[in-house]
Design an enzyme around this catalytic site. Structure first.
Site, mmCIF file in Angstrom:
data_model
loop_
_atom_site.group_PDB
_atom_site.id
_atom_site.type_symbol
_atom_site.label_atom_id
_atom_site.label_comp_id
_atom_site.label_asym_id
_atom_site.label_seq_id
_atom_site.Cartn_x
_atom_site.Cartn_y
_atom_site.Cartn_z
ATOM 1 N N SER A 58 -11.070 -41.319 58.100
ATOM 2 C CA SER A 58 -11.023 -39.864 58.269
ATOM 3 C C SER A 58 -10.839 -39.398 59.705
ATOM 4 C CB SER A 58 -12.284 -39.227 57.673
ATOM 5 O OG SER A 58 -12.226 -39.256 56.266
ATOM 6 N N TYR A 297 -17.634 -33.624 71.123
ATOM 7 C CA TYR A 297 -16.659 -33.502 70.048
ATOM 8 C C TYR A 297 -16.502 -34.875 69.403
ATOM 9 C CZ TYR A 297 -15.589 -29.347 72.800
ATOM 10 O OH TYR A 297 -15.689 -28.185 73.514
ATOM 11 N N HIS A 299 -15.333 -37.325 65.629
ATOM 12 C CA HIS A 299 -14.920 -37.522 64.233
ATOM 13 C C HIS A 299 -15.182 -38.972 63.880
ATOM 14 C CE1 HIS A 299 -13.244 -36.481 60.397
ATOM 15 N NE2 HIS A 299 -12.874 -35.301 60.844
ATOM 16 N N ASP A 300 -15.559 -39.177 62.627
ATOM 17 C CA ASP A 300 -15.785 -40.516 62.091
ATOM 18 C C ASP A 300 -14.729 -40.819 61.047
ATOM 19 O OD1 ASP A 300 -18.048 -40.531 63.636
ATOM 20 O OD2 ASP A 300 -19.461 -40.372 61.982
ATOM 21 N N GLY A 301 -14.627 -42.079 60.708
ATOM 22 C CA GLY A 301 -13.720 -42.466 59.639
ATOM 23 C C GLY A 301 -14.130 -43.795 59.041
ATOM 24 N N GLY A 305 -14.142 -50.970 54.004
ATOM 25 C CA GLY A 305 -14.250 -52.191 54.793
ATOM 26 C C GLY A 305 -13.918 -52.043 56.257
#
Length: 456
Positions: A58, A297, A299-301, A305
């Site tokens: 993401s 600021y 974002h993770d994703g 796996g």
């Protein structure tokens, strides 16, 4: 900065967590430093290098948001123009949402539309088909009222708007507007284009004794493309961070978007019902965190796996990235980034809040079933204590060896927020919000950024 003593601690953390391979990157004052660990794939044994491309999950949404803001700069699209004016055929089940939902609400996850897009396939017209197939999609929440993360649909609609405005497919837009101008040779939105010699493979860990095993699903479906299918190296993710931290300018000097676009991405914010797990506000393609008074600021994703974590501290002109092909998510990234922050004398990431001892709640207002397709939380009460039972996907349960249903205790932080401690060594603590009480009963459960309405 060189990693110094942090390098040894990072290696210890990655080994303790049984991470097969990882790339850590640091952008500080315009200078990039990196270190690598382990192997790209436990079957091949090929070592991770600075050229290893990991799936960003993401974190892709930040890339897509940046490309969308280029079109905003050009006047080709507008953040507050109804989607329907850009895509005349757009329609969902709720007439008000059909008429009112805007790109801004897709970018900040306040559109409230359920992820009910069926199977749009893997062809070039996938995002066009997704828009066509949501005509009966219901609302999780009224449009524009509350944050609820959209894993695929929201950014797929944005991708279709981009395709119509630019006259190209989304993958070509990303290449032509971002990857090529920024000089990013390893970054791609198409899994098939990742150089096999430098491709990280995903791994799962069912037990620390067994260690990592290859994932049974090596990539996300194409429907998740604008929200999850970019692959990149640690260094090239830091090029994205450079754009955010330097007013739209890439490391190679290319202007990617205007300074006003970056300001819009970082200052147009909505509150997140559960402010503790990721951050209290959501911008346009970015989470906004508060680390002891420092604005961050982020974002993770995650794919099945692989995991990506990006944190940007504008006041320090600093960005941190961690890309892994297995291992835990929250505790791992905290340990790695804390080692770097310690080295820089910047303290540590604030921990999750502790439960409030002695807080007495009316448990009846929380009891109920909160669900969306594929996920259901049954909240129950016993002797004044609250519990949440989760139904696992049968395939996930079978592969991981976990039971079909897992029950967690909910320890109150406040009248609306709870800590959910792990029940096993491979899990991390989470936080949960149960809120919006009407007629004595809460309406929503929000955790891991996802919003679940009460259904029973």
């Amino acid at each position: 900065m060189e990693f110094g003593r942090a390098a040894e601690r990072i290696a210890e953390v990655l080994t303790e967590h049984r991470v097969p391979g990882a790339a850590v990157g640091l952008l500080h004052g315009g200078v990039v430093t990196g270190l690598v660990h382990g192997v790209q794939d436990i079957d091949s044994g090929v070592a991770v290098t600075a050229d290893t491309a990991f799936q960003c999950g993401s974190l892709t949404k930040t890339w897509t948001a940046l490309a969308f803001m280029q079109l905003v700069d050009e006047g080709a699209v507008h953040l507050d123009e109804p989607v329907r004016s850009l895509l005349p055929g757009f329609r969902v089940a709720d007439p008000e949402a059909t008429e009112r939902v805007t790109p801004r609400q897709l970018l900040d996850h306040t559109n409230g539309i359920e992820e009910a897009f069926g199977d749009p396939g893997e062809e070039e017209d996938v995002y066009e088909r997704m828009v066509e197939q949501v005509a009966d999609a219901p609302q999780v929440s009224p449009v524009g009222t509350v944050h609820g993360y959209s894993a695929a649909l929201g950014y797929a609609i944005l991708a279709r708007i981009m395709e119509v405005a630019d006259g190209k497919r989304w993958d070509a837009i990303m290449r032509d507007r971002l990857f090529d101008p920024m000089g990013l040779a390893a970054t791609t939105s198409r899994p098939a284009e990742v150089d096999p010699a430098h491709a990280a493979a995903g791994h799962l860990i069912r037990s620390m004794e067994e260690g990592p095993i290859p994932t049974p699903i090596d990539r996300l479906p194409r429907a998740y493309g604008p929200g999850g299918n970019v692959s990149s190296t640690a260094g090239e993710v830091l090029a994205l961070a450079h754009v955010i931290l330097h007013g739209g300018i890439a490391p190679n000097g290319a202007r990617v978007v205007s300074e006003a676009a970056i300001r819009e991405m970082t200052t147009s914010r909505v509150p997140v019902p559960d402010p503790y797990m990721f951050g209290p506000e959501w911008g346009l393609g970015l989470v906004v965190c508060d680390w002891g008074g420092r604005t961050v600021y982020a974002h993770d994703g995650s794919t099945i796996g692989q995991n990506a974590r990006l944190r940007m501290l504008p006041a320090e002109d600093l960005a941190l990235v961690l890309l892994t092909n297995g291992g835990q998510r929250d505790s791992l990234y905290r340990d790695v980034f804390d080692a770097i922050l310690d080295e820089l004398g910047l303290g540590r990431i604030p921990p999750l809040p502790a439960p409030a001892p002695g807080l007495v709640l009316d448990t009846s207002r929380y009891v109920g079933v909160y669900e969306r397709p594929g996920t259901a939380f049954e909240v129950t009460a016993e002797a004044g204590r609250l519990f949440a039972t989760v139904d696992l996907n049968p395939m996930q349960a079978a592969f991981t060896g976990l039971p079909d249903r897992i029950t967690y205790e909910l320890l109150p932080i406040s009248e609306t927020h709870f800590v959910m401690p792990p029940v096993g060594p491979l899990e991390d603590s989470q936080t949960v919000a149960i809120f919006d009480v009407e007629r004595g009963a809460a309406r929503y459960l929000h955790t891991n950024c996802r919003l679940h309405p009460r259904t029973g």
